[in-house]
Design an enzyme around this catalytic site. Structure first.
Site, PDB file in Angstrom:
ATOM      1  CB  THR A  74      -0.948   0.006   1.220  1.00 51.88           C
ATOM      2  OG1 THR A  74      -1.927   1.031   1.047  1.00 51.88           O
ATOM      3  CG2 THR A  74      -0.197   0.262   2.519  1.00 51.88           C
ATOM      4  CB  CYS A  75       0.147   4.799  -0.677  1.00 49.34           C
ATOM      5  SG  CYS A  75      -0.260   4.679  -2.432  1.00 49.34           S
ATOM      6  CG  ASP A  76       5.140   4.765   4.147  1.00 46.87           C
ATOM      7  OD1 ASP A  76       4.480   4.597   5.185  1.00 46.87           O
ATOM      8  OD2 ASP A  76       6.271   5.284   4.135  1.00 46.87           O
TER       9      ASP A  76
END
Length: 414
Positions: free
Chosen positions: A396-398
């Site tokens: 997922t995005c960070d």
């Protein structure tokens, strides 16, 4: 010397005088006459008490349009230079005085306007029974009244514009939040319905799916598990289901021919900013692959993979050490091995790119990938993998860096 001789000498002396200056010889005298003629031409129609005319003469002289030959011309040049700079000095002083008056006037107006707030301030040393002095608009001259009214109107206009802007921002913000939570609630209801379909399929355990064949006709697809049969009938892009106990992660997993469609489409193939959890298009659950990669948005509501970054704390891992991931053909439990932060790199950068690791060409390549992920891991889980183990990667995005990613890697244990 006779009287006639003295008279002749005086006439000779007078004839070489120009503008009150006496010259020693004919040559200097003629040069002075030429300068006088040039000066007459330059000043024709101009007035030396007019600032615009003085500036015009000064600019022409600065350009070197005229070259003087005698003291008459040079004196004229000096006079124009002094007049011009004196004029500029006077203009500058007038401007400074005007600015000072304007600032003083402005400050007076501000003080007058601010006097309205005096009654709201705490009293200090006012004597008993001393009448409170209040400034009235009528106390000032017409010009001051006009300026005070103009300032008050500007302040009132700014105040109204600020209030309008704040109201607009509030309306937009509340509208956005309302729409966001409405979409979020709708998405939650839809996933609850999908979970119900999954349970209904598991309970019915009816007839099995007909075998499906991909491009390679020699590969037979296993029968779909009963709990996913109804869901698969609803959307044949369903490829599995991912769940982590005691978390919000409990979603169907989709797969299509690219990694873009389910970024902004839901299970029902409607546009939805939440998107879906989806499998990398290069993964193959029928033929099998070393590493299945699942992607999901990091939603602020916690939906999708919005809570995945909680694995950054080792205590969270200890409370949630396993991940349940079923393909539509086979159940699977995976044990978390590595938790790390990475990013999407450019094609030119030579570094380990976890999102490209799907199949290892050899045991050496597999072990190299394991070493890379172990080095990146935020903590040591004590779990390792060997060549031949099946892996699951959640991504997922960070937001700690541009194009950042938060990654959890697990290996299949049952």
């Amino acid at each position: 010397m006779t009287g006639n001789n003295r008279k002749g000498d005086r006439m000779a002396e007078v004839k070489w005088v120009v503008e009150g200056r006496r010259f020693r010889n004919e040559e200097e005298y003629q040069a002075a006459l030429r300068d006088k003629e040039h000066i007459a031409l330059m000043t024709d129609g101009l007035k030396l008490d007019n600032p615009a005319d003085i500036e015009k003469l000064y600019m022409e002289l600065q350009k070197g349009k005229y070259t003087f030959e005698s003291i008459v011309g040079r004196q004229f040049d000096d006079n124009i230079y002094e007049l011009y700079h004196k004029m500029k000095q006077i203009e500058q002083e007038k401007q400074q005085e005007k600015t000072a008056r304007k600032e003083k006037r402005k400050q007076q107006i501000e003080n007058i306007i601010n006097m309205k707030n005096i009654k709201n301030q705490p009293r200090t040393s006012k004597k008993p029974h001393e009448p409170e002095k209040k400034a009235k608009l009528e106390d000032f001259d017409k010009e001051m009244q006009r300026q005070i009214i103009a300032v008050l109107k500007r302040k009132e206009r700014k105040r109204k514009m600020l209030i309008a802007a704040c109201l607009f921002m509030c309306i937009v913000s509340f509208g956005y939040l309302g729409a966001y939570y409405q979409v979020s609630a709708k998405s939650a209801r839809e996933f609850e319905e999908l979970s119900a379909l999954k349970e209904a399929g598991a309970q019915s355990a009816g007839t099995r799916e007909v075998k499906i064949h991909y491009t390679d006709d020699t590969v037979e697809v296993p029968d779909i598990l009963p709990e996913y049969s109804l869901l698969h009938q609803k959307n044949q892009r369903l490829i599995g289901w991912v769940k982590i106990e005691d978390t919000l992660i409990d979603y169907p997993v989709m797969q299509t021919v690219n990694n873009e469609y389910y970024l902004d489409h839901n299970f029902n193939q409607e546009e939805d900013r939440n998107g879906c959890i989806f499998m990398d298009y290069q993964c193959d659950v029928v033929k099998g692959c070393d590493n299945i990669i699942l992607y999901g948005h990091h939603m602020k509501s916690g939906r999708m993979f919005g809570t995945l970054n909680k694995y950054s704390k080792e205590s969270y891992y200890e409370a949630h050490p396993t991940i349940q991931f079923d393909t539509i053909y086979e159940k699977g439990t995976y044990q978390v091995m590595y938790v790390f932060r990475s990013k999407v790199y450019s094609e030119e950068e030579v570094t380990f790119k976890y999102y490209q690791f799907i199949n290892a060409a050899s045991e050496k390549e597999f072990n190299s990938a394991m070493n890379e992920m172990a080095a990146l891991s935020l903590y040591d889980t004590g779990v390792t993998a060997v060549y031949g183990d099946r892996l699951l990667t959640l991504s997922t995005c960070d937001y700690q860096e541009t194009k950042g990613r938060f990654v959890v890697v697990a290996k299949k244990i049952s």
